[in-house]
Design an enzyme around this catalytic site. Structure first.
Site, PDB file in Angstrom:
ATOM      1  N   ASN A  82       0.808  -1.226   0.000  1.00 52.03           N
ATOM      2  CA  ASN A  82       0.000   0.000   0.000  1.00 52.03           C
ATOM      3  C   ASN A  82       0.840   1.276   0.000  1.00 52.03           C
ATOM      4  OD1 ASN A  82      -2.477   1.749   0.943  1.00 52.03           O
ATOM      5  ND2 ASN A  82      -0.905   2.037   2.506  1.00 52.03           N
ATOM      6  N   TYR A 147       3.217   9.040 -11.462  1.00 52.36           N
ATOM      7  CA  TYR A 147       2.317   8.252 -10.609  1.00 52.36           C
ATOM      8  C   TYR A 147       1.505   7.247 -11.432  1.00 52.36           C
ATOM      9  CZ  TYR A 147      -1.290   7.497  -6.998  1.00 52.36           C
ATOM     10  OH  TYR A 147      -2.157   6.947  -6.078  1.00 52.36           O
ATOM     11  N   ALA A 149       2.228   6.030 -14.359  1.00 48.63           N
ATOM     12  CA  ALA A 149       3.121   4.985 -14.888  1.00 48.63           C
ATOM     13  C   ALA A 149       3.429   3.962 -13.795  1.00 48.63           C
ATOM     14  CB  ALA A 149       4.419   5.606 -15.407  1.00 48.63           C
ATOM     15  N   SER A 150       3.662   4.444 -12.567  1.00 44.58           N
ATOM     16  CA  SER A 150       3.975   3.510 -11.472  1.00 44.58           C
ATOM     17  C   SER A 150       2.788   2.589 -11.209  1.00 44.58           C
ATOM     18  CB  SER A 150       4.367   4.269 -10.196  1.00 44.58           C
ATOM     19  OG  SER A 150       3.253   4.892  -9.577  1.00 44.58           O
ATOM     20  N   LYS A 151       1.571   3.142 -11.227  1.00 48.06           N
ATOM     21  CA  LYS A 151       0.394   2.328 -10.891  1.00 48.06           C
ATOM     22  C   LYS A 151       0.020   1.386 -12.044  1.00 48.06           C
ATOM     23  CE  LYS A 151      -0.262   3.997  -6.734  1.00 48.06           C
ATOM     24  NZ  LYS A 151      -0.006   3.133  -5.561  1.00 48.06           N
TER      25      LYS A 151
HETATM   26  N1  LIG Z   1      -5.907   8.789  -1.421  1.00 48.52           N
HETATM   27  C1  LIG Z   1      -6.276   8.492  -2.661  1.00 48.52           C
HETATM   28  O1  LIG Z   1      -7.143   9.154  -3.241  1.00 48.52           O
HETATM   29  C2  LIG Z   1      -5.670   7.339  -3.403  1.00 48.52           C
HETATM   30  C3  LIG Z   1      -6.211   6.993  -4.644  1.00 48.52           C
HETATM   31  C4  LIG Z   1      -5.685   5.939  -5.350  1.00 48.52           C
HETATM   32  C5  LIG Z   1      -4.648   5.219  -4.815  1.00 48.52           C
HETATM   33  N2  LIG Z   1      -4.113   5.547  -3.615  1.00 48.52           N
HETATM   34  C6  LIG Z   1      -2.995   4.759  -3.129  1.00 48.52           C
HETATM   35  O2  LIG Z   1      -3.265   4.262  -1.840  1.00 48.52           O
HETATM   36  C7  LIG Z   1      -2.049   4.109  -1.117  1.00 48.52           C
HETATM   37  C8  LIG Z   1      -2.162   4.825   0.218  1.00 48.52           C
HETATM   38  O3  LIG Z   1      -2.416   6.196  -0.017  1.00 48.52           O
HETATM   39  P1  LIG Z   1      -2.943   7.200   1.097  1.00 48.52           P
HETATM   40  O4  LIG Z   1      -3.921   8.085   0.448  1.00 48.52           O
HETATM   41  O5  LIG Z   1      -3.316   6.471   2.337  1.00 48.52           O
HETATM   42  O6  LIG Z   1      -1.600   8.062   1.328  1.00 48.52           O
HETATM   43  P2  LIG Z   1      -0.981   8.717   2.638  1.00 48.52           P
HETATM   44  O7  LIG Z   1       0.021   9.692   2.124  1.00 48.52           O
HETATM   45  O8  LIG Z   1      -2.034   9.156   3.567  1.00 48.52           O
HETATM   46  O9  LIG Z   1      -0.212   7.470   3.311  1.00 48.52           O
HETATM   47  C9  LIG Z   1       0.844   6.814   2.668  1.00 48.52           C
HETATM   48  C10 LIG Z   1       1.660   6.044   3.697  1.00 48.52           C
HETATM   49  O10 LIG Z   1       2.775   5.441   3.000  1.00 48.52           O
HETATM   50  C11 LIG Z   1       3.963   5.707   3.736  1.00 48.52           C
HETATM   51  N3  LIG Z   1       5.132   5.737   2.864  1.00 48.52           N
HETATM   52  C12 LIG Z   1       5.476   6.696   1.966  1.00 48.52           C
HETATM   53  N4  LIG Z   1       6.656   6.406   1.409  1.00 48.52           N
HETATM   54  C13 LIG Z   1       7.062   5.231   1.943  1.00 48.52           C
HETATM   55  C14 LIG Z   1       8.207   4.418   1.760  1.00 48.52           C
HETATM   56  N5  LIG Z   1       9.201   4.793   0.930  1.00 48.52           N
HETATM   57  N6  LIG Z   1       8.314   3.269   2.450  1.00 48.52           N
HETATM   58  C15 LIG Z   1       7.338   2.916   3.335  1.00 48.52           C
HETATM   59  N7  LIG Z   1       6.222   3.639   3.549  1.00 48.52           N
HETATM   60  C16 LIG Z   1       6.099   4.789   2.864  1.00 48.52           C
HETATM   61  C17 LIG Z   1       3.713   7.067   4.391  1.00 48.52           C
HETATM   62  O11 LIG Z   1       4.603   7.273   5.496  1.00 48.52           O
HETATM   63  C18 LIG Z   1       2.259   6.958   4.779  1.00 48.52           C
HETATM   64  O12 LIG Z   1       2.086   6.372   6.063  1.00 48.52           O
HETATM   65  C19 LIG Z   1      -0.947   4.669  -2.018  1.00 48.52           C
HETATM   66  O13 LIG Z   1      -0.323   3.603  -2.726  1.00 48.52           O
HETATM   67  C20 LIG Z   1      -1.716   5.545  -2.984  1.00 48.52           C
HETATM   68  O14 LIG Z   1      -1.029   5.702  -4.213  1.00 48.52           O
HETATM   69  C21 LIG Z   1      -4.611   6.609  -2.886  1.00 48.52           C
END
Ligand SMILES: NC(=O)c1ccc[n+]([C@@H]2O[C@H](COP(=O)([O-])OP(=O)(O)OC[C@H]3O[C@@H](n4cnc5c(N)ncnc54)[C@H](O)[C@@H]3O)[C@@H](O)[C@H]2O)c1
Length: 240
Positions: A82, A147, A149-151
């Site tokens: 995640n 982003y 591209a990564s996903k």
């Molecule tokens: N919020 C959204 O709208 C959304 C939409 C689609 C996908 N996502 C994906 O869901 C996942 C979680 O997103 P979120 O919204 O909770 O983000 P967030 O920023 O609230 O939390 C992300 C967490 O990942 C941790 N993190 C960041 N870099 C890291 C690393 N190098 N190693 C270990 N941990 C690390 C951070 O410390 C944080 O606790 C992500 O992969 C994001 O791309 C989020």
């Protein structure tokens, strides 16, 4: 639903990862919470768990941390990749550092962690890997070339690994959230949020718990014949 299962969640310090860990713990799982840094006031009052600091972009550190996790818990049944970041910019202006850091964490991080956990997961009687992708990996989004591209890469990796390991009863799926209320989307201004909501048939942002519930389904025997899939949790944003 996850009694006696050992589940590892990366990026579990806040947001969607925290909610996944909470929902799993409340369904009986033992949890390894992994994050690059946990908030100072971190509090997780839900069952048996341990925390581990790991930068998922660091391959060697991932091997070491997963050795500690398997020493502590003796097995791994479920892995949720995640952890993720955004560094948005139009491609025309995107700095190499913005490209590299997003690819290193969001895509290479999934490889590093999965590689470190795979041997243990293959020993589980009914293992499950859940990769958190994004609708942006399916649709693209202006300002998010790194982003998306990564996903999209994570989605390709999910399907390939599913073909490699599903015969050994290890399932691999991706969840593609739409726009979910977390620190990641708090960065957007009101105008950007309104523009997003206008694209969502359900006319609202999602909650982290709504993503966590789909992860619970994919982690549990409820989805025992589901592998290689990408499930959008997006209020209907991507229908095709
Ligand atoms: N919020 C959204 O709208 C959304 C939409 C689609 C996908 N996502 C994906 O869901 C996942 C979680 O997103 P979120 O919204 O909770 O983000 P967030 O920023 O609230 O939390 C992300 C967490 O990942 C941790 N993190 C960041 N870099 C890291 C690393 N190098 N190693 C270990 N941990 C690390 C951070 O410390 C944080 O606790 C992500 O992969 C994001 O791309 C989020």
């Amino acid at each position: 639903m996850l009694r006696n299962k050992v589940c590892v969640v990366t990026g579990a310090g806040r947001g969607i990862g925290y909610e996944i860990a909470r929902v799993f713990a409340q369904n009986g799982a033992m949890i390894a919470l992994v994050d690059v840094r946990f908030p100072e006031n971190f509090h997780f009052p839900y069952g048996e768990f341990r925390t581990y600091e790991l930068d998922v972009a660091n391959f060697d550190q991932a091997q070491d941390v997963f050795k500690n996790i398997t020493d502590d818990f003796k097995k791994i049944d479920v892995l949720v990749n995640n952890a993720g970041i955004t560094k948005d910019n139009l491609l025309m202006r995107m700095k190499k550092e913005e490209w590299d850091s997003v690819i290193n964490i969001n895509l290479n991080g999934v490889f590093n962690v999965t590689r470190a956990a795979l041997r243990s997961l293959l020993k589980s009687e009914a293992g499950s890997i859940i990769n958190i992708a994004s609708v942006v990996g399916l649709m693209g989004n202006a300002g998010q070339a790194n982003y998306s591209a990564s996903k999209a890469g994570v989605i390709g990796m999910t399907r390939t690994l599913a073909k490699e390991v599903s015969s050994r009863n290890l399932r691999v799926n991706a969840v593609a959230p739409g726009f979910i209320k977390t620190d990641m989307t708090d960065k957007l201004n009101e105008k950007q949020k309104e523009a997003i909501i206008s694209q969502v048939p359900m006319s609202r942002l999602g909650n982290p718990e709504e993503v966590a519930n789909i992860c619970l389904f994919l982690a549990s025997p409820m989805s025992s014949y589901v592998t290689g899939q990408v499930i959008a949790v997006d209020g209907g944003m991507t229908m095709y």
